[in-house]
Structures are given as structure tokens and as C-alpha cells.
Design an enzyme around this catalytic site. Structure first.
Site, PDB file in Angstrom:
ATOM      1  N   SER A 146       0.873  -1.175   0.000  1.00 46.33           N
ATOM      2  CA  SER A 146       0.000   0.000   0.000  1.00 46.33           C
ATOM      3  C   SER A 146       0.906   1.220   0.000  1.00 46.33           C
ATOM      4  O   SER A 146       2.077   1.123   0.382  1.00 46.33           O
ATOM      5  CB  SER A 146      -0.853  -0.008   1.274  1.00 46.33           C
ATOM      6  OG  SER A 146      -1.436   1.258   1.499  1.00 46.33           O
ATOM      7  N   TYR A 159      -1.705  -1.238  10.640  1.00 41.37           N
ATOM      8  CA  TYR A 159      -1.860  -1.443   9.194  1.00 41.37           C
ATOM      9  C   TYR A 159      -0.660  -0.859   8.440  1.00 41.37           C
ATOM     10  O   TYR A 159      -0.056  -1.540   7.607  1.00 41.37           O
ATOM     11  CB  TYR A 159      -3.162  -0.809   8.686  1.00 41.37           C
ATOM     12  CG  TYR A 159      -3.331  -0.975   7.191  1.00 41.37           C
ATOM     13  CD1 TYR A 159      -3.610  -2.235   6.651  1.00 41.37           C
ATOM     14  CD2 TYR A 159      -3.179   0.092   6.313  1.00 41.37           C
ATOM     15  CE1 TYR A 159      -3.739  -2.409   5.278  1.00 41.37           C
ATOM     16  CE2 TYR A 159      -3.314  -0.076   4.940  1.00 41.37           C
ATOM     17  CZ  TYR A 159      -3.594  -1.330   4.427  1.00 41.37           C
ATOM     18  OH  TYR A 159      -3.707  -1.506   3.072  1.00 41.37           O
TER      19      TYR A 159
HETATM   20  N1  LIG Z   1      -8.712  -0.678  -1.321  1.00 45.20           N
HETATM   21  C1  LIG Z   1      -7.735   0.139  -0.972  1.00 45.20           C
HETATM   22  O1  LIG Z   1      -7.938   1.358  -0.856  1.00 45.20           O
HETATM   23  C2  LIG Z   1      -6.335  -0.409  -0.781  1.00 45.20           C
HETATM   24  C3  LIG Z   1      -5.274   0.494  -0.773  1.00 45.20           C
HETATM   25  C4  LIG Z   1      -3.994   0.016  -0.573  1.00 45.20           C
HETATM   26  C5  LIG Z   1      -3.764  -1.336  -0.420  1.00 45.20           C
HETATM   27  N2  LIG Z   1      -4.810  -2.198  -0.427  1.00 45.20           N
HETATM   28  C6  LIG Z   1      -4.516  -3.628  -0.226  1.00 45.20           C
HETATM   29  O2  LIG Z   1      -5.031  -4.352  -1.300  1.00 45.20           O
HETATM   30  C7  LIG Z   1      -5.294  -5.692  -0.889  1.00 45.20           C
HETATM   31  C8  LIG Z   1      -6.676  -6.101  -1.381  1.00 45.20           C
HETATM   32  O3  LIG Z   1      -7.630  -5.273  -0.746  1.00 45.20           O
HETATM   33  P1  LIG Z   1      -8.997  -4.833  -1.442  1.00 45.20           P
HETATM   34  O4  LIG Z   1      -9.003  -3.358  -1.512  1.00 45.20           O
HETATM   35  O5  LIG Z   1      -9.243  -5.607  -2.664  1.00 45.20           O
HETATM   36  O6  LIG Z   1      -9.996  -5.236  -0.249  1.00 45.20           O
HETATM   37  P2  LIG Z   1     -11.297  -6.163  -0.212  1.00 45.20           P
HETATM   38  O7  LIG Z   1     -12.237  -5.787  -1.291  1.00 45.20           O
HETATM   39  O8  LIG Z   1     -11.743  -6.069   1.216  1.00 45.20           O
HETATM   40  O9  LIG Z   1     -10.739  -7.622  -0.511  1.00 45.20           O
HETATM   41  C9  LIG Z   1      -9.966  -8.321   0.423  1.00 45.20           C
HETATM   42  C10 LIG Z   1      -9.822  -9.755  -0.019  1.00 45.20           C
HETATM   43  O10 LIG Z   1      -9.084 -10.471   0.985  1.00 45.20           O
HETATM   44  C11 LIG Z   1      -9.844 -11.598   1.417  1.00 45.20           C
HETATM   45  N3  LIG Z   1      -9.597 -11.890   2.821  1.00 45.20           N
HETATM   46  C12 LIG Z   1      -9.837 -11.095   3.884  1.00 45.20           C
HETATM   47  N4  LIG Z   1      -9.537 -11.717   5.022  1.00 45.20           N
HETATM   48  C13 LIG Z   1      -9.086 -12.967   4.665  1.00 45.20           C
HETATM   49  C14 LIG Z   1      -8.645 -14.095   5.400  1.00 45.20           C
HETATM   50  N5  LIG Z   1      -8.588 -14.081   6.735  1.00 45.20           N
HETATM   51  N6  LIG Z   1      -8.259 -15.195   4.721  1.00 45.20           N
HETATM   52  C15 LIG Z   1      -8.319 -15.234   3.369  1.00 45.20           C
HETATM   53  N7  LIG Z   1      -8.737 -14.189   2.624  1.00 45.20           N
HETATM   54  C16 LIG Z   1      -9.117 -13.073   3.271  1.00 45.20           C
HETATM   55  C17 LIG Z   1     -11.294 -11.172   1.181  1.00 45.20           C
HETATM   56  O11 LIG Z   1     -12.163 -12.297   1.016  1.00 45.20           O
HETATM   57  P3  LIG Z   1     -13.032 -12.953   2.168  1.00 45.20           P
HETATM   58  O12 LIG Z   1     -13.644 -11.848   2.968  1.00 45.20           O
HETATM   59  O13 LIG Z   1     -14.015 -13.762   1.376  1.00 45.20           O
HETATM   60  O14 LIG Z   1     -12.089 -13.796   2.943  1.00 45.20           O
HETATM   61  C18 LIG Z   1     -11.156 -10.458  -0.154  1.00 45.20           C
HETATM   62  O15 LIG Z   1     -11.117 -11.387  -1.197  1.00 45.20           O
HETATM   63  C19 LIG Z   1      -5.133  -5.714   0.636  1.00 45.20           C
HETATM   64  O16 LIG Z   1      -3.895  -6.286   0.975  1.00 45.20           O
HETATM   65  C20 LIG Z   1      -5.164  -4.236   1.015  1.00 45.20           C
HETATM   66  O17 LIG Z   1      -4.440  -3.974   2.181  1.00 45.20           O
HETATM   67  C21 LIG Z   1      -6.091  -1.776  -0.611  1.00 45.20           C
END
Ligand SMILES: NC(=O)c1ccc[n+]([C@@H]2O[C@H](COP(=O)([O-])OP(=O)(O)OC[C@H]3O[C@@H](n4cnc5c(N)ncnc54)[C@H](OP(=O)(O)O)[C@@H]3O)[C@@H](O)[C@H]2O)c1
Length: 266
Positions: A146, A159
């Protein structure tokens, strides 16, 4: 004769592939011919993604429901993959979550859970598949950090620290793999449209009002292209790249005040 694709005969394991950035990362790999193993906790959503990708791109997509936040979850997943007779060439460590708020009064399980998922599971899976990658001189790791990785994050301390770990670990592996044919990239997205914000509780911070979140496919495509090019770090979007580039030049106290201000509720 059918055209060969870059990923033909190879398999990418994508964590967090039931929603958000992970779905589109899986699509990027599938569209290039990689078979995919899709992991998250929500089995129904994984199955939908797997069916769509398999049909659209004529690849094999295997959904495996697993809680990677559970201690040993990474190794259990790897055992399940072996049991199914599957192999892994590329590990895409994308699953992760954030939790906003002061450290004081925070829930210990949620804080430690972030480390377990964002860092521990990522290391565990990488550790399982890394030796074969290095021995074969191909494949690699795409880690999702991130822009939070570039500085400490008051009011979202664990985080930010968990993502600093991902960035540091990824860059070190990139160097260890240099010249071997194994590719390592760290994708550093800024705010992106997904369920992340809902779970993190960051919807009412100054930062959340400061710009427009990027669509997941643009973010995923940047990560995929960066990994294919063995680009060490990829920060999404000009604004995020510019901000991250200023960090080393700011006095630490000033930086901490700025981040605290951005993470404060409006
Ligand atoms: N969105 C942002 O603004 C942003 C910015 C910077 C970085 N990121 C990073 O990008 C990555 C993806 O995030 P996203 O934005 O796509 O968020 P998201 O829509 O909340 O997706 C998160 C994914 O991780 C899975 N997950 C969560 N807890 C889990 C567990 N205990 N075991 C296995 N799978 C798990 C969720 O599926 P289930 O709930 O079905 O398990 C989902 O598929 C993360 O590492 C996040 O930190 C996001």
C-alpha cells in the site's frame, strides 16, 4: 493452431480473490493463459469468479476457501494444494485488511489479525513456494502492500507497519532473486474502490475525502504489468507516486503530524 500465451502451463495462486483488487489480479493472470488458484474465506464468491475466468479465458480456475488469518493457514493451504495435485509458479499475496483508529482502546485480536494475514500468511506462502521458484529460475511473487508502506501511520498504526513490512520484505527478495529469472514486485496502491474501506472504517477520515479512489482493474493491471517486467515497486497513480516520493525529504515529526491529520475523522 492455437496461439501460445505467456502463462500457458503455469499456475498463479491469488489470495483475496473473492472481491476487490484480487479478483482483477486473478483476471490479469487468467487473461494471459495462467491457470489460477483462487483463495479467500467466501466460497460462493470464489466459485463465481473461478467459473467466469475459466469460461472466459479457457484456463483452469480452482477455488479454495481458506482463512489465511488463522495461524498456520498458509501451510494448510499449501498442503491442500499439494493434495489436489496442483503446482504453483506465481504467488500473488493480495489478501489483507486494515483497521482505522487509535491504538489505545483498539481490539487486540483485530490488531494482531492484521499482522497474521497481511504479513505472517504472506511470508508463510512465499516461504513454501520460493525454493522451487529459485531452483527452476522462473515464476515469482507479487505482493500487495500500500502507499501506507512508505511512512508510519498514526491512527492506523498496525496497518501502516504491516505494509512497511511487506514492502521491505519484497524489496529484499527482489534483490535475492536478481539474475535468477524469478520475478518479485511489490504493488503499492493508494485508495482503491473496494470493500477495504468498509472493513477498515476509513470512510470518514480526511484522507478518504482527499481524492477519488482508483478502479480495481487499473490497479491490478499496473501490478500485473509491473510483475511481468520484474519492476521492484509499483505505486499506482501519479498523485500517489508524487506523495510517496516526498516522504524521505520531510522531517519525521512533520510527516507524522500530516499522516495523523489525514487519518483523523472529519
Ligand atoms: N482498497 C484500498 O484502498 C487499498 C489500498 C492500498 C492497499 N490495499 C490492499 O489491497 C489488498 C486487497 O484489498 P482490497 O481493496 O481488494 O480489499 P477487499 O475488497 O476487502 O478484498 C480483500 C480480499 O481479501 C480476502 N480476505 C480477507 N480476510 C481474509 C482471510 N482471513 N483469509 C483469506 N482471505 C481473506 C477477502 O475475502 P473474504 O472476505 O471472502 O475472505 C477479499 O477477497 C489488501 O492487501 C489491502 O491492504 C487496498
Amino acid at each position: 493452431m492455437a496461439q501460445t500465451r505467456r502463462g500457458d502451463g503455469q499456475t498463479a495462486l491469488v489470495t483475496g480473490a473473492s472481491a476487490g483488487i484480487g479478483v482483477d489480479l486473478a483476471e490479469c493472470f487468467a487473461s494471459d493463459g495462467y491457470n489460477v488458484i483462487l483463495v479467500a474465506r467466501t466460497e460462493s464468491a470464489l466459485r463465481d469468479v473461478a467459473d467466469r475466468l475459466a469460461k472466459t479465458f479457457a484456463i483452469t480456475a480452482t477455488p479454495i476457501a481458506a482463512d489465511l488469518g488463522a495461524i498456520g493457514g498458509g501451510q494448510r493451504l499449501a498442503d491442500e494444494i499439494t493434495k489436489r495435485g496442483l503446482s504453483v509458479d506465481v504467488v500473488v499475496n493480495n489478501a489483507g485488511y486494515g483497521m482505522a483508529g487509535a491504538f489505545n482502546g483498539s481490539d487486540a485480536a483485530e490488531q494482531l489479525g492484521m499482522i497474521d494475514l497481511n504479513d505472517r500468511a504472506l511470508v508463510e506462502l512465499t516461504h513454501v513456494y520460493w525454493p522451487a521458484m529459485m531452483a527452476n529460475g522462473r515464476g515469482g511473487v507479487l505482493n500487495v502492500a500500500s502507499t501506507a508502506a512508505f511512512q508510519p501511520g498514526p491512527l492506523m498504526a498496525i496497518y501502516y507497519a504491516s505494509k512497511a513490512f511487506v514492502l521491505s520484505f519484497s524489496e529484499a527478495l527482489w534483490e535475492e532473486a536478481r539474475g535468477t529469472g524469478v520475478k518479485v514486485s511489490c504493488l503499492c496502491p493508494g485508495p482503491t474502490v473496494s470493500k477495504f474501506r468498509e472493513r477498515a472504517g476509513t470512510g470518514k477520515t480526511r484522507l478518504s475525502k482527499a481524492g477519488t479512489p482508483m478502479p480495481t482493474m487499473i490497479v491490478a493491471r499496473m501490478g500485473y504489468d509491473a510483475w511481468q517486467a520484474n519492476q521492484r515497486v509499483a505505486v499506482t497513480g501519479f498523485r500517489n507516486r508524487f506523495t510517496a516520493s516526498l516522504v524521505p525529504f520531510l522531517p519525521r515529526r512533520v510527516l507524522l503530524r500530516i499522516v495523523r491529520n489525514l487519518q483523523s475523522p472529519i
